[in-house]
Design a protein around this motif. Structure first.
Motif: not given
Length: 274
Positions: A16, A20, A23, A217, A221, A223
Motif C-alpha cells: 500500500k 512505482t 512496486l 493490489g 486499494e 495499483r
C-alpha cells in the motif's frame, strides 16, 4: 550461465505504501530473457520459481541450483516449460522432447538435469512436488480450451490449459496461456483473487512499442505496473490480477499452492474495485 534472483514476500500493508519503483522491484521480473543465459526468479510465495532460458550460442544445461538445497533442481520439484521460439529440443535423462512454438513440456519430480537446445526461447516455472509423476509433452491441440469474454467488452479470449487436471496430472503446478482475439485488450475480467495460490503472468506476443497495464493490489486499494514484452509479474495470493494493453498480446499464467482447482477463485466485480 545460470543466475538467480530471490524475491521475498510482501504484505498488503507494505504494498500500500510503495511507489512505482518499489512496486516494480518487488513484483516485476523484467530481465527474464538474455542471450545464452538461464535467468531464474526464486519467490517466497509458495516457493515458486519462474524464469527464461535463451540458448543462442549453444545448448544450456540446468542442474544444480543452490537455493533449492538439492543436488539437482528437480530432485524435489516439478517444472513446466513453454517454448516461445523456433522448434527446439529439451533433453532429460529419459529422452529428448522436440517442442514447437507454443508447445509445453511437463517434467516430473526427479527428472534430473535438463538441456535446452538452440533456437528455443524457453519460459520455465517450477513448484515443490511431493511425488513423482510422468513427464508429458503437450501441444496446443492437446490442451483444454476455454472461450471467455466478448468482442463488445474487448475481452474476447481463448484460454489454453496445458498443465491442468483436465489434461494431465501434476502435484500443484497449473500452467497454460491465454490469447486475446483481434480488437480485445482486457484480460482476466472480472478480476479475482485466490488466497490459496500464487500466480505469475508472463506477457508475450506484444509489439515492442506497446505496453500492458497490469493491475494488482487489494480490491479496494489497487495499483498498476506498466509491462513490456516477455516480462513477468508476480501476483501474491492477496492481490487481484487483470490487465489492459495498448495492442494485441498473449500471456502465460502459472499457479502453485494448496490445490489444482482452476476455478478456485474469489471474483471481484468491476464496480467494487477502487
Amino acid at each position: 550461465m545460470l543466475s538467480l534472483t530471490t524475491l521475498h514476500s510482501v504484505s498488503p500493508l507494505e504494498a500500500k505504501g510503495m511507489d512505482t519503483q518499489s512496486l516494480r522491484a518487488n513484483f516485476l521480473f523484467d530481465q527474464a530473457f538474455a542471450p545464452d543465459e538461464m535467468k531464474l526468479l526464486y519467490t517466497h510465495y509458495d516457493r515458486m520459481i519462474v524464469g527464461g532460458v535463451l540458448p543462442e550460442g549453444g545448448d544450456l544445461t540446468m542442474d544444480h541450483v543452490t537455493e533449492c538445497g538439492t543436488d539437482s533442481i528437480l530432485d524435489r520439484r516439478e517444472m513446466g516449460i513453454l517454448n516461445l521460439g523456433a522448434t527446439a529440443v529439451v533433453t532429460i535423462s529419459t529422452g529428448a522432447h522436440q517442442l514447437e512454438a507454443g508447445d509445453m513440456l511437463y517434467l516430473g519430480k526427479g527428472s534430473g538435469p535438463m538441456t535446452f537446445g538452440q533456437g528455443g526461447q524457453f519460459y520455465v516455472a517450477s513448484t515443490p512436488a511431493h511425488r513423482t509423476l510422468r513427464s508429458k509433452h503437450i501441444t496446443p491441440a492437446d490442451a483444454s480450451k476455454l472461450n471467455l469474454g466478448k468482442a463488445p467488452t474487448v475481452n474476447d479470449r481463448t484460454i489454453y490449459q496445458f498443465i491442468h487436471p483436465d489434461v494431465m496430472e501434476s502435484c500443484q503446478l497449473v500452467m497454460g496461456y491465454t490469447k486475446l482475439h483481434d480488437g480485445s485488450v482486457w484480460n482476466t475480467v472480472p478480476a479475482h483473487v485466490h488466497d490459496r495460490r500464487i500466480e505469475a503472468y508472463l506477457y508475450f506476443d506484444l509489439a515492442t512499442e506497446n505496453r500492458v497495464f497490469h493491475f494488482m493490489g487489494q480490491p479496494q486499494e489497487t495499483r498498476h505496473i506498466v509491462i513490456g514484452n516477455k516480462e513477468v509479474v508476480i501476483s501474491p495470493p492477496w492481490s487481484i490480477h487483470c490487465g489492459c494493453s495498448t495492442g494485441r498480446y498473449s500471456f502465460c499464467w502459472v499457479m502453485g499452492g494448496d490445490n489444482v482447482d482452476y476455478a478456485d477463485v474469489d471474483m471481484v466485480a468491476i464496480g467494487d474495485l477502487q
